[in-house]
Design a protein around this motif. Structure first.
Motif, mmCIF file in Angstrom:
data_model
loop_
_atom_site.group_PDB
_atom_site.id
_atom_site.type_symbol
_atom_site.label_atom_id
_atom_site.label_comp_id
_atom_site.label_asym_id
_atom_site.label_seq_id
_atom_site.Cartn_x
_atom_site.Cartn_y
_atom_site.Cartn_z
ATOM 1 N N MET A 106 57.406 -9.981 -1.286
ATOM 2 C CA MET A 106 56.174 -9.928 -0.220
ATOM 3 C C MET A 106 54.880 -10.655 -0.785
ATOM 4 S SD MET A 106 57.067 -6.121 1.191
ATOM 5 C CE MET A 106 55.249 -5.985 1.583
ATOM 6 N N GLU A 107 54.496 -10.241 -2.058
ATOM 7 C CA GLU A 107 53.407 -10.898 -2.639
ATOM 8 C C GLU A 107 53.621 -12.270 -2.513
ATOM 9 O OE1 GLU A 107 52.923 -9.095 -6.492
ATOM 10 O OE2 GLU A 107 52.293 -7.131 -5.721
ATOM 11 N N ASN A 108 54.562 -12.916 -3.049
ATOM 12 C CA ASN A 108 55.057 -14.492 -3.184
ATOM 13 C C ASN A 108 54.805 -14.831 -1.652
ATOM 14 O OD1 ASN A 108 55.338 -14.423 -5.748
ATOM 15 N ND2 ASN A 108 57.667 -14.208 -5.716
ATOM 16 N N VAL A 109 55.460 -14.292 -0.594
ATOM 17 C CA VAL A 109 55.386 -14.688 0.725
ATOM 18 C C VAL A 109 53.793 -14.806 1.106
ATOM 19 C CG1 VAL A 109 55.916 -14.271 3.364
ATOM 20 C CG2 VAL A 109 57.498 -13.984 1.217
ATOM 21 N N ILE A 110 53.033 -13.586 0.812
ATOM 22 C CA ILE A 110 51.853 -13.798 1.346
ATOM 23 C C ILE A 110 51.103 -14.741 0.779
ATOM 24 C CG2 ILE A 110 49.635 -12.185 1.504
ATOM 25 C CD1 ILE A 110 51.403 -9.919 2.117
#
Length: 815
Positions: A33-37
């Motif tokens: 999720m951190e990477n996507v954001i």
């Protein structure tokens, strides 16, 4: 779990129940999720749906987290991560389905009310289900199919659903970014910042695709690799920053590593002209990945070296050549400094100061760990040169890209060398390899789930340097089209490389047609004069060096012995050696005849090369006597008599041309084997001595012949048969020896080294006792009939010119 039979990624391999595993899986989800954001959404896209509309082929898949019997095996840390998933996950395409037993006690730190704030809660009351906070809203679920798979012949509804969903999901996971589409997106990036990518301020028209050969490398190399984000292109950039000079690529089998290398090479060849970028391609893998770049009609004009199924020795010679090139360029910089009075220390300053187009060099080594599979001088020297080049190559414009399936294992490439390689590209690999190629605290590559998905990191593996991308897909037929266009462009621009391409094919014998020294000798307008040594070419060394030759001189022991069960290769070496020798022997000024060749062929009559001896004999203008077993006594006696006459008359011997006796199949020449005579005979002094046998005559030829210009070239299949055919004293008269693969003990007896035991199919070992050299090489295969005819015609034409066009005299000489 039946889905795992089709694709284990659909259900993350297994159901996780251990508290440690649960926390690890939740950590992976929150990291995703951190990477996507941070990498995809940022402030540009409100949700994953908006991003996927633009991303197309690389749309980010949804992820579903199913938690059954919550909060069993959950602790405070696991709950905190779960809360993060339900709170921020929907924007990233991560959703949770949680089944909780309200009668269980909640662990410390777990607050179910906090979790319910971000969930649609369905609560059981009695035997009915209601939406919480909407007590009148009854939920009636569909009746699920019977949870039984059934048989292959008669699957249940549930079995059919599982199979169909699994197969289609597996196919849907295949992601392919068209190479052409990547180039179009790269054009958009160039328009935004042309100088950054191509070193030129000119802008392309919006409708114009990338223009071929427009890049220049005075500042850096920029090569598009694939797509990142919705509209971005991930590029390999080397030389732009002080430490971003060299790179590492790691990806297990099936991860798309070969596709990445082909995309990189093709992109580079399109973007930069050959006088801006030179490629050195070395492949240690058992395959032919790089062969296309040396194929006629598609040979890459940028490639200076193409090695297919390379050997460690050849790879080392490439490194040694680059070390010499680095020194040569350093000398250029010093000379420019002295000439211009301006300090010139690197390739950028040199090009600015002089205006010369000194190209950058990119060395790509696939499966580089082969260098270090043995703890020997090759590994030590390779490690030394690699360390030197990664530290010093930046100034001279030499860049290194090392590729491997795994960094795990103990290799001699020091960690300090790896730390100098700032660019890291990780495809699908294990967590251990992810930590090795990126950093100890950066296992991000373990989460990559599909071929071609990769992480680009130019910050020495630090977590903040991770840039996920998808490698562009370049099918074989499209790659062929692009390569042909590149070759056509080179022809149109009349580009002529400063040096010819060096091709090493470890999966095939050497080709005599590629022997440049022999070609020059055959096409020379006149015969070479006053030679004291004659070169018989045998093959190509496993290095960037001249073809390997046995040197024949009028010196004791100058005979050649070939041993090994590769009769076709032995025949190819013999024929090439004979053609080499024939091309060096001019007609004698007094006798009017060139060198003489006596060939005794004991090879199999149905062998593919059986007719080659006669074909060669008919083509060359020299005196050739060709025979088999019945002619052996006559030919051996004739050669022995010639040797005796030369020994008796040194003046005559000095005027006589060279004589070569070829024994092909010594193991079958029984008349040459010394017989043990255990009988006792009585003779008077008046009895005439018995005539020498062919075996005795042959021993005399081998021992005394080289001093008077008579040399022996022999092939025997095994060391055991060699010992039967020749005694040790006669064997020592062959100071030049070639060996194919054999046992370590036989290799030590023949070559004074056991190395022949490690030889492969198209390998041989050459030992010259007189010069003290041992060389591993690729022997020549069978010369094509067309080449034998062409080479023979070259020699006959030269002979006719020498004799004033008297073709009749040439035929009489041969007869």
């Amino acid at each position: 779990m039946h889905m795992a039979d089709y694709d284990d990624q659909l259900v993350t391999s297994k159901v996780w129940s251990d508290p440690r595993h649960i926390e690890q899986r939740l950590a992976e989800l929150t990291e995703h999720m951190e990477n996507v954001i941070q990498k995809y959404l940022r402030q540009e896209y409100a949700s994953i749906e908006k991003y996927n509309e633009k991303a197309g082929e690389i749309a980010e898949p949804y992820r579903i987290l199913v938690v059954f019997d919550f909060p069993v095996n959950f602790g405070e840390d696991s709950f905190r991560r779960l809360l993060s998933v339900v709170q921020s996950g929907p924007r990233c395409g991560v959703y949770a389905i949680i089944v909780s037993d309200l009668e269980r006690d909640l662990p410390y730190g777990v607050d179910l009310a906090t979790l319910e704030q971000f969930c649609l809660t369905i609560q059981e009351r009695g035997k009915s289900l209601f939406l919480k906070n909407f007590s009148q809203c009854l939920v009636i679920p569909d009746t699920p199919p019977e949870l039984v798979i059934g048989t292959e012949e008669r699957p249940t509804l549930f079995g059919r659903i599982i199979k169909e969903v699994s197969v289609q999901a597996r196919e849907a996971r295949t992601v392919q970014v068209p190479f052409a589409k990547m180039l179009d997106l790269f054009t958009e990036q160039i328009n935004m910042d042309r100088r950054r990518y191509l070193g030129s301020p000119t802008t392309l028209r919006a409708s114009e695709s990338i223009t071929w050969w427009q890049g220049e490398t005075s500042e850096q190399i920029v090569i598009p690799l694939g797509r990142t984000g919705a509209r971005g292109v991930q590029c390999l950039q080397l030389g732009s920053k002080g430490t971003v000079v060299h790179g590492l690529i790691v990806g297990r089998t099936g991860s798309g590593k070969s596709t990445l290398l082909h995309t990189l090479i093709t992109s580079a060849a399109q973007l930069y002209p050959p006088d801006e970028l030179e490629l050195y391609l070395v492949d240690f893998k058992q395959g032919v990945e790089f062969k296309i770049y040396a194929t006629e009609g598609m040979a890459l004009p940028h490639a200076r070296v193409v090695a297919i199924e390379s050997e460690r020795e050849f790879g080392l010679s490439v490194l040694q050549g680059l070390e010499v090139e680095h020194q040569r360029r350093s000398d250029f910089f010093k000379a420019a400094t002295a000439r211009l009075g301006t300090r010139v220390e690197n390739i950028t300053e040199y090009r600015r100061a002089t205006g010369d187009k000194l190209p950058r060099i990119l060395l790509i080594v696939d499966e580089f760990q082969v260098f270090f599979m043995e703890d020997d001088p090759i590994a030590s020297e390779a490690a030394r040169i690699l360390d030197f080049l990664v530290r010093q190559g930046r100034s001279s414009g030499i860049h290194i890209l090392l590729s491997t399936q795994s960094l795990s294992g103990s290799y001699n490439l020091s960690r300090s060398t790896v730390d100098q390689m700032a660019v890291r590209i990780a495809l699908q690999c294990s967590e251990a390899d992810s930590r090795l190629i990126l950093a100890d605290d950066n296992p991000a590559a373990r989460l990559l789930s599909r071929p071609g998905e990769a992480i680009y990191n130019d910050a020495n593996g630090l977590v903040e340097g991770n840039h996920p991308f998808q490698v562009a897909w370049l099918p074989d037929d499209e790659r062929v089209t692009y390569l042909r266009q590149i070759c056509d462009l080179a022809r149109k621009q009349d580009y002529r490389p400063p040096r010819s391409m060096i091709v090493f094919e470890g999966n095939a014998p050497a080709r005599v047609e590629q022997n440049r020294p022999l070609e020059e000798l055959l096409t020379a307008p006149a015969w070479p004069r006053e030679l004291r040594r004659f070169e018989a070419w045998l093959g190509e060394p496993i290095a960037i060096a001249d073809p390997l030759a046995a040197s024949f001189r009028r010196q004791s022991g100058n005979n050649l012995l070939i041993v090994g069960q590769r009769d076709e290769h032995a025949a190819g070496m013999m024929l090439t050696a004979l053609m080499s020798l024939a091309a060096q022997h001019a007609p004698d000024s007094n006798l009017g005849i060139p060198a003489r060749f006596y060939i005794l062929d004991f090879g199999a009559v149905d062998a593919p090369y059986a007719d080659q001896w006669k074909l060669w004999a008919d083509r060359v203008p020299h005196l050739v006597r060709l025979g088999r077993r019945r002619e052996l006594p006559t030919l051996i006696a004739e050669v022995a008599q010639e040797v005796e006459q030369r020994l008796e008359d040194e003046t005559r011997a000095a005027m006589e041309p060279e004589l070569y006796l070829v024994i092909f199949g010594l193991q079958r020449a029984r008349d040459l084997q010394a017989e043990e005579d255990m009988s006792f005979t009585f003779s008077s002094l008046e009895d005439e001595p018995a005539a020498p046998s062919p075996a005795q005559q042959f021993a005399t030829i081998v021992r005394e012949g080289p001093d008077v210009g008579a040399h022996v070239l022999a092939w025997c299949d095994t060391v055991r048969n060699l010992n039967r055919a020749l005694d040790r004293r006669t064997q020592r008269e062959f100071i030049m020896r070639c060996a194919f693969q054999m046992g370590a003990e036989d290799s030590t007896i023949l070559l004074d080294t056991p190395l022949a035991a490690k030889l492969g199919l198209y390998r041989a070992f050459f030992y010259d006792e007189d010069e003290g050299r041992s060389i591993k090489f690729r022997p020549y295969g069978q010369p094509p009939a067309e080449w034998l005819q062409w080479a023979g015609e070259q020699l006959r034409t030269r002979m006719l010119e020498h004799l004033g066009g008297d073709g009749h005299r040439v035929d009489i000489m041969k007869d």
